[in-house]
Design a protein around this motif. Sequence first.
Motif, PDB file in Angstrom:
ATOM      1  N   GLU A 152       0.696  -1.105  -0.191  1.00  0.00           N
ATOM      2  CA  GLU A 152       0.145  -0.066   0.176  1.00  0.00           C
ATOM      3  C   GLU A 152       0.806   1.400   0.220  1.00  0.00           C
ATOM      4  O   GLU A 152       0.146   2.464  -0.367  1.00  0.00           O
ATOM      5  CB  GLU A 152      -0.865  -0.100   1.283  1.00  0.00           C
ATOM      6  CG  GLU A 152      -1.918  -1.108   1.241  1.00  0.00           C
ATOM      7  CD  GLU A 152      -2.850  -1.273   2.224  1.00  0.00           C
ATOM      8  OE1 GLU A 152      -2.742  -0.393   3.296  1.00  0.00           O
ATOM      9  OE2 GLU A 152      -3.916  -1.585   1.934  1.00  0.00           O
ATOM     10  N   GLY A 153       1.784   0.979   0.500  1.00  0.00           N
ATOM     11  CA  GLY A 153       2.924   2.363   0.589  1.00  0.00           C
ATOM     12  C   GLY A 153       4.111   2.158   1.294  1.00  0.00           C
ATOM     13  O   GLY A 153       4.332   1.243   1.918  1.00  0.00           O
ATOM     14  N   TYR A 165      16.983   6.085  11.269  1.00  0.00           N
ATOM     15  CA  TYR A 165      15.783   5.560  10.990  1.00  0.00           C
ATOM     16  C   TYR A 165      15.697   4.755   9.827  1.00  0.00           C
ATOM     17  O   TYR A 165      16.631   4.482   8.782  1.00  0.00           O
ATOM     18  CB  TYR A 165      15.005   6.798  10.560  1.00  0.00           C
ATOM     19  CG  TYR A 165      14.590   7.736  11.819  1.00  0.00           C
ATOM     20  CD1 TYR A 165      13.600   7.395  12.544  1.00  0.00           C
ATOM     21  CD2 TYR A 165      15.246   8.885  12.030  1.00  0.00           C
ATOM     22  CE1 TYR A 165      13.258   8.153  13.547  1.00  0.00           C
ATOM     23  CE2 TYR A 165      15.140   9.654  13.138  1.00  0.00           C
ATOM     24  CZ  TYR A 165      14.034   9.423  13.759  1.00  0.00           C
ATOM     25  OH  TYR A 165      13.727  10.231  15.158  1.00  0.00           O
ATOM     26  N   VAL A 166      14.382   3.692   9.835  1.00  0.00           N
ATOM     27  CA  VAL A 166      14.246   2.970   8.569  1.00  0.00           C
ATOM     28  C   VAL A 166      12.900   3.211   8.194  1.00  0.00           C
ATOM     29  O   VAL A 166      11.918   3.511   8.958  1.00  0.00           O
ATOM     30  CB  VAL A 166      14.227   1.424   8.945  1.00  0.00           C
ATOM     31  CG1 VAL A 166      15.948   1.038   9.291  1.00  0.00           C
ATOM     32  CG2 VAL A 166      13.323   1.112   9.911  1.00  0.00           C
ATOM     33  N   ASP A 167      12.542   3.223   6.727  1.00  0.00           N
ATOM     34  CA  ASP A 167      11.355   3.477   6.352  1.00  0.00           C
ATOM     35  C   ASP A 167      10.615   2.005   6.272  1.00  0.00           C
ATOM     36  O   ASP A 167      11.143   1.087   6.366  1.00  0.00           O
ATOM     37  CB  ASP A 167      11.596   3.656   4.836  1.00  0.00           C
ATOM     38  CG  ASP A 167      12.299   5.157   4.565  1.00  0.00           C
ATOM     39  OD1 ASP A 167      12.285   5.711   5.439  1.00  0.00           O
ATOM     40  OD2 ASP A 167      12.568   5.346   3.238  1.00  0.00           O
ATOM     41  N   HIS A 168       9.357   2.018   6.349  1.00  0.00           N
ATOM     42  CA  HIS A 168       8.558   0.887   6.311  1.00  0.00           C
ATOM     43  C   HIS A 168       7.730   0.606   5.123  1.00  0.00           C
ATOM     44  O   HIS A 168       6.951   1.738   4.902  1.00  0.00           O
ATOM     45  CB  HIS A 168       7.580   0.937   7.598  1.00  0.00           C
ATOM     46  CG  HIS A 168       8.282   0.409   9.015  1.00  0.00           C
ATOM     47  ND1 HIS A 168       7.332   0.064  10.327  1.00  0.00           N
ATOM     48  CD2 HIS A 168       9.406  -0.004   9.189  1.00  0.00           C
ATOM     49  CE1 HIS A 168       8.465  -0.154  11.147  1.00  0.00           C
ATOM     50  NE2 HIS A 168       9.459  -0.279  10.602  1.00  0.00           N
ATOM     51  N   VAL A 169       7.581  -0.522   4.764  1.00  0.00           N
ATOM     52  CA  VAL A 169       6.651  -0.889   3.874  1.00  0.00           C
ATOM     53  C   VAL A 169       5.414  -1.192   4.361  1.00  0.00           C
ATOM     54  O   VAL A 169       5.530  -2.269   5.379  1.00  0.00           O
ATOM     55  CB  VAL A 169       7.132  -1.782   2.811  1.00  0.00           C
ATOM     56  CG1 VAL A 169       5.913  -2.216   1.593  1.00  0.00           C
ATOM     57  CG2 VAL A 169       8.112  -1.299   1.924  1.00  0.00           C
ATOM     58  N   VAL A 170       4.110  -0.835   4.096  1.00  0.00           N
ATOM     59  CA  VAL A 170       2.745  -1.304   4.451  1.00  0.00           C
ATOM     60  C   VAL A 170       2.325  -2.093   3.582  1.00  0.00           C
ATOM     61  O   VAL A 170       2.182  -1.814   2.316  1.00  0.00           O
ATOM     62  CB  VAL A 170       1.968   0.094   4.707  1.00  0.00           C
ATOM     63  CG1 VAL A 170       0.738  -0.427   5.625  1.00  0.00           C
ATOM     64  CG2 VAL A 170       2.699   1.052   5.909  1.00  0.00           C
ATOM     65  N   TYR A 171       1.838  -3.291   3.994  1.00  0.00           N
ATOM     66  CA  TYR A 171       1.009  -4.205   3.275  1.00  0.00           C
ATOM     67  C   TYR A 171      -0.514  -4.495   3.890  1.00  0.00           C
ATOM     68  O   TYR A 171      -0.531  -4.469   5.321  1.00  0.00           O
ATOM     69  CB  TYR A 171       1.593  -5.524   3.330  1.00  0.00           C
ATOM     70  CG  TYR A 171       2.880  -5.764   2.550  1.00  0.00           C
ATOM     71  CD1 TYR A 171       3.031  -5.969   1.215  1.00  0.00           C
ATOM     72  CD2 TYR A 171       4.050  -5.604   3.278  1.00  0.00           C
ATOM     73  CE1 TYR A 171       4.312  -6.058   0.403  1.00  0.00           C
ATOM     74  CE2 TYR A 171       5.363  -5.522   2.664  1.00  0.00           C
ATOM     75  CZ  TYR A 171       5.509  -5.742   1.186  1.00  0.00           C
ATOM     76  OH  TYR A 171       6.778  -5.863   0.506  1.00  0.00           O
TER      77      TYR A 171
END
Length: 179
Positions: A152-153, A165-171
């Motif tokens: 989803e983003g 920091y880390v970016d997250h992928v949202v499923y």
Amino acid sequence: MFIHKIDEDLSLKIQEMRDAERIFELTDSSREYLKEWLPWLAFTNELQDTKDFIKSGSSNFVEGKSLGAVIIYKGEIVGIGGFNNINHANKTAYIGYWLGQEYQGKGIMTRVAKALTDYALTDLKLNKVEIRAAVENHKSRSIPERLGYTEEGTIRQAEWLHDHYVDHVVYGMLASEWV
């Protein structure tokens, strides 16, 4: 007590205080492996930390806010899986999980995530289940991808991981999409 049998070898059981030693032992023995993606390891340094986690999780379970379960594989606790948060107002649950290093590669977590998704959408009658993972955590990301979740983003700088920091992928998986 919550026990959910997934298959002949695998089940989920609500965390209990008597599980604390095994959970801490598993955490400690997999610490170097797990710390790449799990920031809470910095705050889990002794058995009491695990006991406090179980106590908090038990209260949240009773209040319907979360579900923290041990993953039992062939009679042994091998990790944790559950709902880090259940939002009843929005009918959404957020799956979280980790597995001891020596139990990786057996399909355990994919079966656990599938069972949790089914439980949330079928038994709890929620509308959506989300799984979030760091962009570079390809092992964790492969689980929702295998299960047919929709990417989803990305949430930028979603989590502080020890020193960056880390970016997250949202499923996401909607009830209307779950077969």
